[in-house]
Design an enzyme around this catalytic site. Structure first.
Site, mmCIF file in Angstrom:
data_model
loop_
_atom_site.group_PDB
_atom_site.id
_atom_site.type_symbol
_atom_site.label_atom_id
_atom_site.label_comp_id
_atom_site.label_asym_id
_atom_site.label_seq_id
_atom_site.Cartn_x
_atom_site.Cartn_y
_atom_site.Cartn_z
ATOM 1 N N HIS A 61 -15.696 0.515 6.663
ATOM 2 C CA HIS A 61 -14.867 0.767 7.838
ATOM 3 C C HIS A 61 -13.438 0.294 7.624
ATOM 4 O O HIS A 61 -13.160 -0.896 7.595
ATOM 5 C CB HIS A 61 -15.496 0.082 9.062
ATOM 6 C CG HIS A 61 -14.806 0.421 10.323
ATOM 7 N ND1 HIS A 61 -14.506 -0.496 11.284
ATOM 8 C CD2 HIS A 61 -14.322 1.608 10.779
ATOM 9 C CE1 HIS A 61 -13.882 0.107 12.291
ATOM 10 N NE2 HIS A 61 -13.760 1.370 11.993
ATOM 11 N N SER A 68 -16.900 4.387 13.045
ATOM 12 C CA SER A 68 -16.614 3.166 13.793
ATOM 13 C C SER A 68 -17.448 3.111 15.052
ATOM 14 O O SER A 68 -17.430 2.123 15.767
ATOM 15 C CB SER A 68 -15.124 3.090 14.133
ATOM 16 O OG SER A 68 -14.682 4.289 14.665
ATOM 17 N N GLU A 96 -14.355 -3.468 6.676
ATOM 18 C CA GLU A 96 -15.657 -4.010 7.043
ATOM 19 C C GLU A 96 -16.707 -3.272 6.218
ATOM 20 O O GLU A 96 -16.753 -2.032 6.225
ATOM 21 C CB GLU A 96 -15.911 -3.812 8.543
ATOM 22 C CG GLU A 96 -15.059 -4.739 9.404
ATOM 23 C CD GLU A 96 -15.146 -4.433 10.892
ATOM 24 O OE1 GLU A 96 -15.100 -5.377 11.686
ATOM 25 O OE2 GLU A 96 -15.223 -3.250 11.273
ATOM 26 N N ASN A 111 -13.756 -4.081 16.088
ATOM 27 C CA ASN A 111 -13.805 -3.213 17.267
ATOM 28 C C ASN A 111 -14.552 -3.871 18.421
ATOM 29 O O ASN A 111 -14.196 -3.695 19.587
ATOM 30 C CB ASN A 111 -14.463 -1.873 16.933
ATOM 31 C CG ASN A 111 -13.544 -0.969 16.130
ATOM 32 O OD1 ASN A 111 -12.380 -1.306 15.920
ATOM 33 N ND2 ASN A 111 -14.054 0.157 15.684
HETATM 34 N N1 CAA Z 1 1.628 1.992 2.198
HETATM 35 C C1 CAA Z 1 1.904 0.687 2.182
HETATM 36 N N2 CAA Z 1 2.606 0.073 3.142
HETATM 37 C C2 CAA Z 1 3.068 0.824 4.159
HETATM 38 C C3 CAA Z 1 2.818 2.211 4.241
HETATM 39 C C4 CAA Z 1 2.066 2.789 3.199
HETATM 40 N N3 CAA Z 1 1.751 4.081 3.179
HETATM 41 N N4 CAA Z 1 3.395 2.684 5.365
HETATM 42 C C5 CAA Z 1 3.960 1.638 5.976
HETATM 43 N N5 CAA Z 1 3.776 0.517 5.247
HETATM 44 C C6 CAA Z 1 4.195 -0.842 5.563
HETATM 45 C C7 CAA Z 1 5.649 -0.956 5.893
HETATM 46 O O1 CAA Z 1 6.385 -1.143 4.725
HETATM 47 C C8 CAA Z 1 5.675 -2.194 6.753
HETATM 48 O O2 CAA Z 1 5.578 -3.357 5.958
HETATM 49 P P1 CAA Z 1 6.490 -4.644 6.214
HETATM 50 O O3 CAA Z 1 6.224 -5.067 7.614
HETATM 51 O O4 CAA Z 1 6.016 -5.615 5.182
HETATM 52 O O5 CAA Z 1 7.876 -4.158 5.978
HETATM 53 C C9 CAA Z 1 4.351 -2.129 7.505
HETATM 54 O O6 CAA Z 1 3.536 -1.261 6.751
HETATM 55 C C10 CAA Z 1 4.489 -1.611 8.925
HETATM 56 O O7 CAA Z 1 4.977 -0.285 8.887
HETATM 57 P P2 CAA Z 1 6.244 0.198 9.673
HETATM 58 O O8 CAA Z 1 7.340 -0.825 9.615
HETATM 59 O O9 CAA Z 1 6.588 1.532 9.183
HETATM 60 O O10 CAA Z 1 5.697 0.354 11.152
HETATM 61 P P3 CAA Z 1 5.659 -0.677 12.338
HETATM 62 O O11 CAA Z 1 6.333 -1.955 12.021
HETATM 63 O O12 CAA Z 1 6.094 0.111 13.504
HETATM 64 O O13 CAA Z 1 4.107 -1.013 12.408
HETATM 65 C C11 CAA Z 1 1.790 -0.586 12.670
HETATM 66 C C12 CAA Z 1 3.191 -0.019 12.731
HETATM 67 C C13 CAA Z 1 1.423 -0.910 11.222
HETATM 68 C C14 CAA Z 1 0.873 0.475 13.216
HETATM 69 C C15 CAA Z 1 1.732 -1.910 13.502
HETATM 70 O O14 CAA Z 1 2.258 -1.684 14.766
HETATM 71 C C16 CAA Z 1 0.319 -2.460 13.636
HETATM 72 O O15 CAA Z 1 -0.174 -3.151 12.763
HETATM 73 N N6 CAA Z 1 -0.312 -2.184 14.783
HETATM 74 C C17 CAA Z 1 -1.694 -2.583 15.066
HETATM 75 C C18 CAA Z 1 -2.614 -1.505 14.546
HETATM 76 C C19 CAA Z 1 -4.057 -1.849 14.756
HETATM 77 O O16 CAA Z 1 -4.447 -2.694 15.541
HETATM 78 N N7 CAA Z 1 -4.912 -1.133 14.002
HETATM 79 C C20 CAA Z 1 -6.345 -1.250 14.158
HETATM 80 C C21 CAA Z 1 -6.833 -0.247 15.176
HETATM 81 S S1 CAA Z 1 -8.553 -0.246 15.328
HETATM 82 C C22 CAA Z 1 -9.086 0.723 14.063
HETATM 83 O O17 CAA Z 1 -8.361 1.311 13.344
HETATM 84 C C23 CAA Z 1 -10.546 0.782 13.904
HETATM 85 C C24 CAA Z 1 -11.199 1.892 14.601
HETATM 86 O O18 CAA Z 1 -12.382 2.095 14.313
HETATM 87 C C25 CAA Z 1 -10.581 2.668 15.639
#
Ligand code: CAA
Length: 592
Positions: free
Chosen positions: A142, A121, A154, A192
């Site tokens: 990505h 990334s 991506e 990003n």
């Molecule tokens: N497989 C499939 N689905 C899953 C799963 C798995 N292994 N684990 C969890 N889920 C599902 C859950 O069932 C839930 O679905 P519903 O909402 O439909 O019920 C959903 O995923 C969310 O999971 P949780 O309820 O357990 O957790 P949460 O509600 O606390 O959400 C989170 C946690 C998904 C992290 C959420 O807060 C989120 O989307 N945050 C933003 C994360 C983000 O911005 N990521 C990008 C970061 S940048 C990056 O990654 C790029 C880089 O290069 C750094």
């Protein structure tokens, strides 16, 4: 015909690699997962175990599916075991030299037809491709954290990547149920590049003690509907990864807004890497856990309760949408509320509108008839400031014109009893300029409600250099009593939400203007990669491009950061009258 991938190699099974292995195995493909040694393999298995258990607990997977998924992944500490894979994805730490070595080696051992991908990334995919003898078959893939949850992938093409390779990879991404967006090799790609300026800005606000970590995060969750606040997200991503991505972006564009906030480096040096090390901006139950536990910075419940004034009667100045939304919030919470319009006829007409709004809620089963009647009995329409003589707080919600607001506060200063809190809902004027016209600036404070006030949970409480602590504590307490989420911040343009949101929207326009990606791809990237409820262009069209431009100009005038200068395309669209949904045309066209 699209290529049929059967076996995928994943090199590096940390948070991202393990997530990627899970995604492919879930889609029915065989996966060979590589880690450095047995200890790392054990950790990888536990990441997979907890992720799939979470999916089962949330009803997203059955026990049989989990068993099948795990059964399709073979774990090995010998990288040469991926020699028979159709595609090998590298997801090792972000170290260019290390990655180049791995790529050169993989290029030697895999079959002539096999493809190579990197989940980097922060590094250039081109730099990795040229470490091989066959750079045409190298792409970026990505994924987003957590990979099993976020749908975006991506697909990064370099100037050397073969078009057929891209088609095959896009087909594969679709086959595993993810959304591919193809872009060129530029620092930060789409998501990003838009996300990390915002995260860095939030970190710098925290570092400057402009707002607490809890308030910064709550502001973006409740003000914009984001799934996570920025500091909690940096903890999830990892402070080291955040630093690396920002550093790369800064070296590419020299935009000061991408220069990593100094606190990141210090926290990294101290081993505070985020969730993975058990502590970052927050403290977690243990390394790898997402459960926040209290620490020295956690606000103590009930602190300052002895300084809170008793609020019984409320005054609201104005009878527009915002003012009446606020009146509704107060009367529904049981506060005797007098609102002041410019004439008694206008006040009475607004009282009628309030009744209609409450009536609608009764019809929808959200409010009982008794509660409607009780709320209406508490709302007193008036056109005379004299009716505010004995209120404990006044909330001004009139047009955003400094002169008008100052005149209101001069009047309030004359009629309100000593100790009455005087609040303004301004979203764009310095609160201190309003406070300064009164003889009691210590009692003046900002209460920035969001539109529609009766629905949006957030209130930004803005203290000036003069605001007294007991006034701030009283308003915070009042917000809780009326069912709002209150966040505290300083008296700077944009407060928290607008200051963090609009530069990101502006960056999205600049990206479009640079022809790096389309509106659809950018919107998809933010929704499917980061769980945003709306893409930036969808949101800009809803907010209005004129409003967005005004806010962006104000931020630029206050902070004078080159990166905050409004995108020329935004200026031109406003000049052309393309203001978004309200004019039927903005970044998209709308039926009118
Ligand atoms: N497989 C499939 N689905 C899953 C799963 C798995 N292994 N684990 C969890 N889920 C599902 C859950 O069932 C839930 O679905 P519903 O909402 O439909 O019920 C959903 O995923 C969310 O999971 P949780 O309820 O357990 O957790 P949460 O509600 O606390 O959400 C989170 C946690 C998904 C992290 C959420 O807060 C989120 O989307 N945050 C933003 C994360 C983000 O911005 N990521 C990008 C970061 S940048 C990056 O990654 C790029 C880089 O290069 C750094």
């Amino acid at each position: 015909m699209a290529r049929d991938f059967k076996k995928i190699g994943v090199v590096g099974l940390g948070t991202m690699g393990a997530g990627i292995a899970e995604v492919f195995a879930k889609a029915g493909l065989d996966v060979i997962g590589v880690e450095a040694d047995d200890k790392a393999l054990t950790r990888a298995k536990s990441i997979l175990e907890s992720s799939t258990s979470r999916a089962i607990a949330r009803g997203k997977m059955t026990e049989e599916e989990k068993a099948g998924l795990i059964g399709r992944i073979s774990f090995t500490a010998n990288i040469d075991d991926v020699a028979t894979c159709d595609l090998v994805i590298e997801a090792i730490p972000e170290n260019l030299e290390l990655k180049r070595k791995v790529f050169a080696h993989l290029d030697e051992i895999i079959g002539d037809d096999a493809l190579l991908a990197t989940n980097t990334s922060s590094l250039s995919v081109t730099d990795l491709a040229v470490a091989t003898e066959h750079p045409k078959r190298v792409v970026g893939l990505h994924f987003f954290n957590p990979a099993p949850v976020q749908d975006l992938v991506e697909v990064i093409s370099t100037v050397i990547t073969e078009e057929g390779v891209l088609d095959d990879i896009r087909g594969l991404v679709e086959k595993i149920g993810k959304k591919p967006v193809t872009v060129g090799d530029r620092a930060g790609f789409i998501a990003n590049a838009l996300l990390f300026g915002y995260l860095n800005h939030a970190v710098s606000m925290y570092e400057a003690k402009y707002a607490s970590r809890e308030d910064l995060d709550a502001a973006m969750r409740f003000g914009c509907g984001l799934p996570m606040g920025p500091l909690a997200l940096v903890d999830l991503i990892g402070l080291d990864t955040t630093y690396a991505i920002l550093d790369t972006m800064y070296h590419e564009d020299r935009d000061k807004l991408h220069a990593p906030s100094p606190i990141l480096k210090h926290m990294i040096a101290a081993g505070l890497l985020g969730r993975k090390s058990g502590r970052g901006f927050y403290t977690y139950e243990g390394p790898g856990s997402g459960k926040v536990v209290a620490d020295a910075l956690t606000p103590k419940a009930g602190e300052g309760a002895d300084k809170v004034h008793d609020i019984k009667k409320v005054g609201v100045i104005g009878n527009g949408t915002m003012a009446m939304g606020i009146v509704e919030v107060f009367v529904k919470a049981g506060y005797d509320t007098t609102f002041i319009a410019r004439s008694q006829e206008k006040a009475d007409a607004s009282q009628g509108k309030l009744l209609k709004s409450l009536e609608k809620q009764v019809q929808r089963g959200r409010l009982t008839e008794e509660k409607r009647d009780a709320a209406m009995a508490l709302s007193h329409p008036s056109h005379s400031y004299d009716d505010l003589k004995d209120v404990d707080i006044v909330v001004e919600a009139i047009a955003e014109e400094l002169g008008l607001k100052q005149a209101v506060f001069e009047n309030l200063d004359e009629v309100c009893k000593p100790g009455c809190v005087l609040a303004t809902t301004t979203s764009s004027l310095p609160v201190i300029q309003i406070a300064a016209v009164t003889k009691r600036p210590q009692d003046v404070i900002g209460m920035h409600f969001f539109n529609p006030a009766n629905i949006m949970k957030l209130v930004e409480i803005v203290t000036t250099v003069s605001t007294a602590e007991d006034v701030m504590l009283t308003v915070r307490d009042l917000c809780k009593k009326i069912g709002k989420v209150d966040v505290l911040c300083g008296d700077r343009a944009g407060f928290i939400v607008n200051a963090l949101l609009f530069p990101y929207l502006n960056d999205a326009i600049k990206m479009l203007e640079a022809h790096y990606a389309t509106t659809d791809d950018i919107d998809t990237a933010m929704k499917s990669g980061c769980g945003y409820p709306m893409g930036p262009f969808e949101l800009l069209d809803v907010v209005g491009l004129d409003v967005s431009l005004a806010i962006q100009r104000e931020l630029y005038m206050e902070f004078r950061d080159r990166g905050f200068a409004p995108a020329p395309m935004l200026e031109h669209m406003v000049t052309a009258g393309y203001l978004g949904r309200k004019t039927g045309r903005g970044f998209r066209n709308y039926a009118r």
